[in-house]
Design a protein around this motif. Structure first.
Motif, short mmCIF file in Angstrom:
data_model
loop_
_atom_site.label_atom_id
_atom_site.label_comp_id
_atom_site.label_asym_id
_atom_site.label_seq_id
_atom_site.Cartn_x
_atom_site.Cartn_y
_atom_site.Cartn_z
N ILE A 1 0.79 -1.19 0.04
CA ILE A 1 -0.06 0.07 -0.11
C ILE A 1 0.88 1.20 0.04
CG2 ILE A 1 -1.44 1.34 1.29
CD1 ILE A 1 -2.65 -1.20 2.17
N ARG A 2 1.89 1.31 0.86
CA ARG A 2 2.88 2.43 0.74
C ARG A 2 3.60 2.63 -0.71
NH1 ARG A 2 6.44 1.16 6.20
NH2 ARG A 2 5.60 -0.93 5.67
N LEU A 3 3.92 1.42 -1.34
CA LEU A 3 4.62 1.70 -2.62
C LEU A 3 3.47 2.21 -3.48
CD1 LEU A 3 6.66 -1.51 -2.88
CD2 LEU A 3 7.42 0.77 -2.46
N ALA A 4 2.20 1.61 -3.45
CA ALA A 4 1.20 2.20 -4.44
C ALA A 4 1.01 3.55 -4.17
CB ALA A 4 -0.09 1.45 -3.99
N LEU A 5 0.98 4.23 -2.91
CA LEU A 5 0.90 5.60 -2.65
C LEU A 5 2.09 6.39 -3.24
CD1 LEU A 5 -0.60 7.83 -1.21
CD2 LEU A 5 0.85 7.27 0.85
#
Length: 259
Positions: A45-49
């Motif tokens: 999720i952090r990488l997607a953000l």
């Protein structure tokens, strides 16, 4: 193949390099930002953000980004410098937000839930359930009140303060880190001040009682009263503590480089 397609293919290497530059700084910062970079948030999720921020900022920032270096060594230096810039900005916000967890540790110590001799591998001090609760409360407040927007805004504005390719000035970075660490500690002590005062007064009273009745185990008998009374006082003060922390974080995040 049309002229538009040919121009797009010719611009793809420069766009890919600019996307890597943005992802280096944004991805490194998102891994540490309060709320968004918590250990409970999956790395995907952090990488997607970070990827979404790259797509949003690439059209606006691409004209001001440097061209791709010809040498691989120069390319690696630029990417490493961008990663360091992102880690620095994310760490500034993280250290500032740690004030609430530090206040929880001080409160735990004063109401008898921890000992200064008890070690902790993560926080390096007397970490208790109360300090962990405060840490989770900080992450929840950052996400629920929209405070996460301020570090993200500072991160986007950091490209004007620290242009890619210019590197991270060590002196300025050290001064900012020192300032933020001192501010975080001051905020934590202010938040925990009522409990510190109550704990000092209680221990002074217990010390006088122990001198008057040295045969009785005053501190042992008063330990449950200290814990229950401290928790009741903390329960009454908690809404004001969280509100004060939120106001202070809003001001602190607004002073990050690039804000």
């Amino acid at each position: 193949m049309g002229e538009a397609d040919a121009a797009l293919l010719a611009a793809l290497p420069a766009m890919a390099f600019h996307a890597v530059l943005l992802l280096s700084r944004l991805g490194a910062a998102v891994m540490l930002l309060p709320g968004l970079g918590e250990a409970e948030v999956p790395a995907t999720i952090r990488l997607a953000l970070a990827g979404a921020m790259v797509l949003a900022l690439l059209p606006a920032l691409s004209p001001s980004l440097p061209p791709q270096p010809a040498q691989v060594s120069d390319l690696l230096l630029v990417v490493v410098a961008e990663v360091l810039c992102g880690l620095w900005i994310g760490l500034l916000a993280r250290v500032l937000a740690l004030a609430l967890a530090q206040a929880g540790q001080v409160a735990s110590l004063m109401i008898g839930l921890s000992s200064p001799l008890q070690g902790d591998m993560v926080l390096g001090a007397a970490a208790t359930a109360l300090s962990r609760l405060f840490s989770l409360a900080a992450a929840t407040l950052v996400l629920a009140t929209g405070l996460y927007e301020l570090p993200l805004r500072a991160l986007a504005g950091s490209y004007a303060v620290l242009p890619p390719g210019s590197g991270l000035p060590a002196g300025f970075a050290a001064e900012e880190m020192t300032r933020v660490a001192a501010a975080s500690l001051a905020i934590a002590l202010r938040l925990a001040a009522p409990l510190v005062l109550a704990g000092l007064m209680l221990n002074a009273a217990l010390g006088l009682a122990a001198r008057l009745a040295p045969q009785s185990q005053i501190f042992l008998l008063a330990a449950p009263v200290q814990i229950v009374g401290g928790l009741l006082l903390l329960t009454m003060l908690l809404p004001r503590l969280l509100a004060a922390w939120g106001t202070t974080m809003s001001q602190g995040f607004a002073s990050l480089p690039g804000s």
